[in-house]
Design a protein around this motif. Structure first.
Motif: not given
Length: 392
Positions: A37-53
């Motif tokens: 879950k921690l790895l998933h959370l970190w990935n959710s806050l990556s530059d790529k994920a934020i741009i996608r959001l």
């Protein structure tokens, strides 16, 4: 007397900290899931994920049509969900930290609250992005080994149960059982099973502090203080009526039927009708009233309906599929700590916050169109068969 007093003090210390220098043991599987879950959370806050959001999720047509077209509101929804997930992970870490020998780790609760409120990281637990990436690799390795341990322990248990049922077993069976037990023993030594609470919690607290620091960097203290009540769906949504998952499955079923209307039999059609909520049935009856007696033989109208249904599905279907993904990724029955979720689906991208009336109107439109296409296909098939019979 001095010796007795000293022994009493030792016993009190041990009773106060019963897990002093103990390994996590069976809790390793829960911890592996927590690390995932921690790895998933970190990935959710990556530059790529934020741009996608910002560029894909928030302006997505299905979201703007059924959830909201207010960008700030949608951003707050995304933040509230991330905050809630961080808090839940921190709560799990807190339970583990109480078993630690290190006084700093036992004070994780207070440290986390302080970092949340004031930004003070007294123990410098937050890591840089590069250090966090290195820590992620270590966690991923521990997760993989612990997952293998879980699988091999299940295999060992199955072998033992099978042998107990036998009145006698061969030397080969005993050898296989011994080898399997040795494999389990070896994996316990390499995995989280043989790690102390202090070592494990040290990894976890650094990860969650780094995630919190990353969140503040991306969104700012104001967004983190978002109230979890913000995630409570309004009364006019599918989430509030507990219909989001049911409607997701219904939409996916309709999607399959629309792709292959010629494969729909009367039984399938009746089965679909039986699972429709009463509100949609009523709406559908009103739309179909007066047109069922007419022959569906207009090819231009069939083309128009296919086009209209395709447009609706282009924005409605992704919300339905995301609803299933979101549910599966958080379901205990489907959780596999050996596999990271393949997507970073947020609730705002699902049917959870979708307006119930608007969603039902879209579904009804699909049903009306499917009804015409289904009747058109049957009419064309009947005419073809009739022409063939005349030739014969």
């Amino acid at each position: 007397m001095a010796l007795e007093t000293w022994l009493i003090k030792v016993k009190r210390t041990i009773s106060k900290h019963p897990n002093h220098k103990s390994n996590v043991g069976i809790l390793s599987f829960e911890i592996a899931s927590l690390m995932t879950k921690l790895l998933h959370l970190w990935n959710s806050l990556s530059d790529k994920a934020i741009i996608r959001l910002h560029n894909e999720s928030i302006p997505f047509e299905g979201v703007t049509k059924l959830v909201s077209n207010n960008e700030l509101f949608l951003l707050k929804l995304a933040c509230a969900e991330l905050v809630e997930n961080i808090k839940l992970v921190a709560k799990s870490i807190s339970r583990l930290s109480s078993r630690c020998q290190d006084a700093k780790l036992r004070c994780f609760d207070q440290c986390f609250d302080s970092f949340t409120d004031s930004g003070h990281d007294f123990h410098l637990w937050a890591l840089s992005s590069n250090d966090m990436e290195a820590k992620n690799k270590k966690m991923a390795t521990l997760i993989a080994i612990t997952a293998t341990l879980y699988k091999e322990m299940e295999e060992l248990s199955t072998m033992e149960n099978n042998l107990r049922k036998c009145n006698c077993f061969s030397m080969k069976d005993q050898q296989r059982l011994y080898c399997q037990s040795q494999e389990v023993k070896h994996l316990k030594q390499k995995s989280l099973w043989n790690t102390t609470f202090d070592n494990v919690v040290s990894i976890l607290v650094r990860a969650v502090f780094s995630i919190l620091a990353r969140f503040k960097l991306v969104f700012g203290l104001g967004f983190f203080k978002s109230n979890s009540n913000f995630l409570k769906p309004p009364l006019d949504t599918l989430g509030a009526s507990a219909l989001a998952l049911h409607y997701a499955n219904l939409i996916i079923t309709l999607e399959k039927m629309i792709r292959s209307p010629h494969l729909i039999g009367l039984a399938t059609r009746d089965e679909l009708y039986s699972i429709l909520p009463s509100t949609i049935r009523s709406s559908l009856r009103g739309r179909l009233k007066g047109i069922l007696g007419f022959i569906a033989d207009d090819p231009l109208l069939a083309v128009e309906w296919r086009s209209a249904m395709g447009k609706i599905l282009s924005w409605l279907s992704p919300l339905a599929h995301n609803m299933i993904k979101w549910q599966n990724e958080r379901s205990f029955e489907h959780w596999d700590f050996n596999l990271l979720p393949k997507t970073n689906v947020l609730l705002l991208e699902t049917l959870f916050f979708a307006n119930k009336e608007k969603a039902e109107a879209a579904i009804t439109e699909l049903l009306v169109g499917l009804n015409y296409i289904w009747r058109f296909e049957r009419e064309m098939t009947a005419r073809t068969l009739f022409e063939c019979s005349k030739i014969v």
